[in-house]
Design a protein around this motif. Structure first.
Motif, PDB file in Angstrom:
ATOM      1  N   UNK A   2       0.834  -1.195   0.000  1.00  0.00           N
ATOM      2  CA  UNK A   2       0.000   0.000   0.000  1.00  0.00           C
ATOM      3  C   UNK A   2       0.870   1.248   0.000  1.00  0.00           C
ATOM      4  N   UNK A   3       0.440   2.218  -0.789  1.00  0.00           N
ATOM      5  CA  UNK A   3       1.114   3.506  -0.870  1.00  0.00           C
ATOM      6  C   UNK A   3       0.105   4.557  -0.433  1.00  0.00           C
ATOM      7  N   UNK A  95      -3.278   0.693  -3.742  1.00  0.00           N
ATOM      8  CA  UNK A  95      -2.700  -0.642  -3.611  1.00  0.00           C
ATOM      9  C   UNK A  95      -1.861  -0.933  -4.847  1.00  0.00           C
ATOM     10  N   UNK A  96      -0.841  -1.741  -4.675  1.00  0.00           N
ATOM     11  CA  UNK A  96      -0.035  -2.156  -5.833  1.00  0.00           C
ATOM     12  C   UNK A  96      -0.882  -3.028  -6.765  1.00  0.00           C
ATOM     13  N   UNK A  97      -2.006  -3.498  -6.292  1.00  0.00           N
ATOM     14  CA  UNK A  97      -2.920  -4.300  -7.102  1.00  0.00           C
ATOM     15  C   UNK A  97      -3.789  -3.439  -8.014  1.00  0.00           C
ATOM     16  N   UNK A  98      -3.835  -2.109  -7.761  1.00  0.00           N
ATOM     17  CA  UNK A  98      -4.692  -1.188  -8.560  1.00  0.00           C
ATOM     18  C   UNK A  98      -4.260  -1.141  -9.992  1.00  0.00           C
TER      19      UNK A  98
END
Length: 98
Positions: A2-3, A95-98
């Motif tokens: 998470x960023x 999220x890095x998943x975005x």
């Protein structure tokens, strides 16, 4: 991963030069970096004497941790640096998943 980021629009007190402004901002940026373990920078209003935009970013494995770090940064600015008035804040979480 998470960023998270938070951006502060700050009003400075009785400041008459950019040199005075930098003298007030330098301790704030160092305090944020040291006490909350974030990346921090002056991110806007560079040529205005009494205004500053400060950006803070954090990276973590989980969302609650990143939110907690950003909350601590906001409390630090609001509660422990009375020389600044927070005009507004903006936040983002990705999220890095975005």
């Amino acid at each position: 991963m998470w960023i998270g980021w938070i951006e502060f629009d700050l009003l400075l007190g009785d400041v008459h030069s950019l040199k005075e402004k930098r003298g007030l901002l330098r301790p704030l940026l160092a305090d944020l970096s040291r006490r909350t373990e974030v990346a921090v920078a002056e991110a806007g209003a560079h040529d205005l004497h009494r205004r500053a935009v400060v950006g803070v970013s954090a990276v973590g494995a989980d969302l609650p941790h990143v939110r907690d770090v950003l909350d601590r940064a906001e409390r630090l600015v609001a509660d422990e640096h009375p020389e600044f008035t927070i005009l507004s804040t903006r936040r983002g979480l990705h999220s890095s998943e975005d």
